[in-house]
Design an enzyme around this catalytic site. Structure first.
Site, PDB file in Angstrom:
ATOM      1  N   SER A   1      14.677  86.388 -71.718  1.00  0.00           N
ATOM      2  CA  SER A   1      13.901  85.763 -72.787  1.00  0.00           C
ATOM      3  C   SER A   1      14.662  85.985 -74.073  1.00  0.00           C
ATOM      4  O   SER A   1      15.120  87.105 -74.335  1.00  0.00           O
ATOM      5  CB  SER A   1      12.511  86.407 -72.923  1.00  0.00           C
ATOM      6  OG  SER A   1      11.598  85.833 -72.034  1.00  0.00           O
TER       7      SER A   1
ATOM      8  N   GLU B   1      16.036  77.273 -90.438  1.00  0.00           N
ATOM      9  CA  GLU B   1      15.282  76.027 -90.237  1.00  0.00           C
ATOM     10  C   GLU B   1      14.116  76.197 -89.257  1.00  0.00           C
ATOM     11  O   GLU B   1      13.431  75.237 -88.963  1.00  0.00           O
ATOM     12  CB  GLU B   1      16.231  74.939 -89.735  1.00  0.00           C
ATOM     13  CG  GLU B   1      17.404  74.632 -90.662  1.00  0.00           C
ATOM     14  CD  GLU B   1      18.579  75.616 -90.534  1.00  0.00           C
ATOM     15  OE1 GLU B   1      18.536  76.460 -89.609  1.00  0.00           O
ATOM     16  OE2 GLU B   1      19.511  75.543 -91.345  1.00  0.00           O
ATOM     17  N   SER B   2      13.883  77.340 -88.687  1.00  0.00           N
ATOM     18  CA  SER B   2      12.762  77.716 -87.801  1.00  0.00           C
ATOM     19  C   SER B   2      13.258  78.542 -86.609  1.00  0.00           C
ATOM     20  O   SER B   2      13.638  79.680 -86.798  1.00  0.00           O
ATOM     21  CB  SER B   2      11.870  76.551 -87.379  1.00  0.00           C
ATOM     22  OG  SER B   2      11.126  76.104 -88.511  1.00  0.00           O
TER      23      SER B   2
ATOM     24  N   HIS C   1      13.551  80.859 -72.132  1.00  0.00           N
ATOM     25  CA  HIS C   1      13.014  81.745 -71.092  1.00  0.00           C
ATOM     26  C   HIS C   1      13.593  81.228 -69.780  1.00  0.00           C
ATOM     27  O   HIS C   1      13.492  80.024 -69.504  1.00  0.00           O
ATOM     28  CB  HIS C   1      11.483  81.709 -71.063  1.00  0.00           C
ATOM     29  CG  HIS C   1      10.874  82.117 -72.362  1.00  0.00           C
ATOM     30  ND1 HIS C   1      10.832  83.421 -72.798  1.00  0.00           N
ATOM     31  CD2 HIS C   1      10.316  81.379 -73.360  1.00  0.00           C
ATOM     32  CE1 HIS C   1      10.264  83.470 -73.989  1.00  0.00           C
ATOM     33  NE2 HIS C   1       9.935  82.249 -74.358  1.00  0.00           N
TER      34      HIS C   1
ATOM     35  N   CYS D   1      13.265  72.288 -89.334  1.00  0.00           N
ATOM     36  CA  CYS D   1      12.558  71.656 -90.452  1.00  0.00           C
ATOM     37  C   CYS D   1      13.544  71.178 -91.520  1.00  0.00           C
ATOM     38  O   CYS D   1      13.208  71.184 -92.697  1.00  0.00           O
ATOM     39  CB  CYS D   1      11.543  72.620 -91.039  1.00  0.00           C
ATOM     40  SG  CYS D   1      12.286  74.144 -91.613  1.00  0.00           S
TER      41      CYS D   1
END
Lengths: 121, 121
Positions: A56, A63-64, A69, A84
């Protein structure tokens, strides 16, 4: 853009690169490079190795985020690209990830996050 | 379950708790507690404070991840709850987050990740 962010929900099925699905370090290296390739700016990352197998990981970007996973026993990886900024190229990031994991089947759904219609002005 | 994981894509609009949207430490504390409330096991977390404002954060859990990106200037937060265990309670996590951020409007979409139909056996 009609929303604050764009979120790509990506499924990699039947990945041929088993090592990348199994190994935290390989997986993290691929993701850091994938972020860079798309013009994203990495702030930090956290990758975890599961026992007996699976990884994981998240790369937090300006930008986020990007996340993964893996289920090596199924040759599968769940990948998210959430951004974003219009000055980046998520297509390049996706192509890089595809060439690294070599999935035989790919599903993608795109969500708009934070619709401007509902936002406080 | 017909898939390996379940992914809740959540939009919190018009949040009344501005401090939680703005402050990395408050936000992280809420998320760690929200994970625990839903029976998720936290492995690690990474939260970042943007300037002039906004928080991005991820909690990697044994069951996948929780994440948040905030836009305090719009009273908005993009939240994800991604999990792969039936022995957890994401509803409790969501209720905890709602009581913490106090959104006036909530949108939720649920995705199944890793459809069993497409997986290597």
């Amino acid at each position: 853009m009609k929303a604050l962010g764009e979120h790509w929900i990506i499924e990699f099925y039947s990945c041929q690169n088993q090592e990348a699905l199994k190994n935290r370090k390989i997986c993290e290296r691929i993701f850091i490079e994938a972020a860079k390739t798309g013009g994203f700016s990495t702030i930090g990352s956290f990758f975890h190795q599961f026992k007996p197998h699976g990884v994981s990981g998240v790369v937090v970007i300006e930008e986020s985020h990007l996340s993964i996973h893996t289920w090596p026993e199924h040759g599968y990886a769940a990948i998210d690209i959430f951004f974003c900024s219009e000055n980046t190229n998520p297509h390049k990031t996706l192509e890089f990830l595809k060439s690294a994991f070599q999935p035989q089947k790919v599903h993608i759904q795109i969500h708009f996050r934070g619709l401007k219609h509902y936002l406080n002005s």
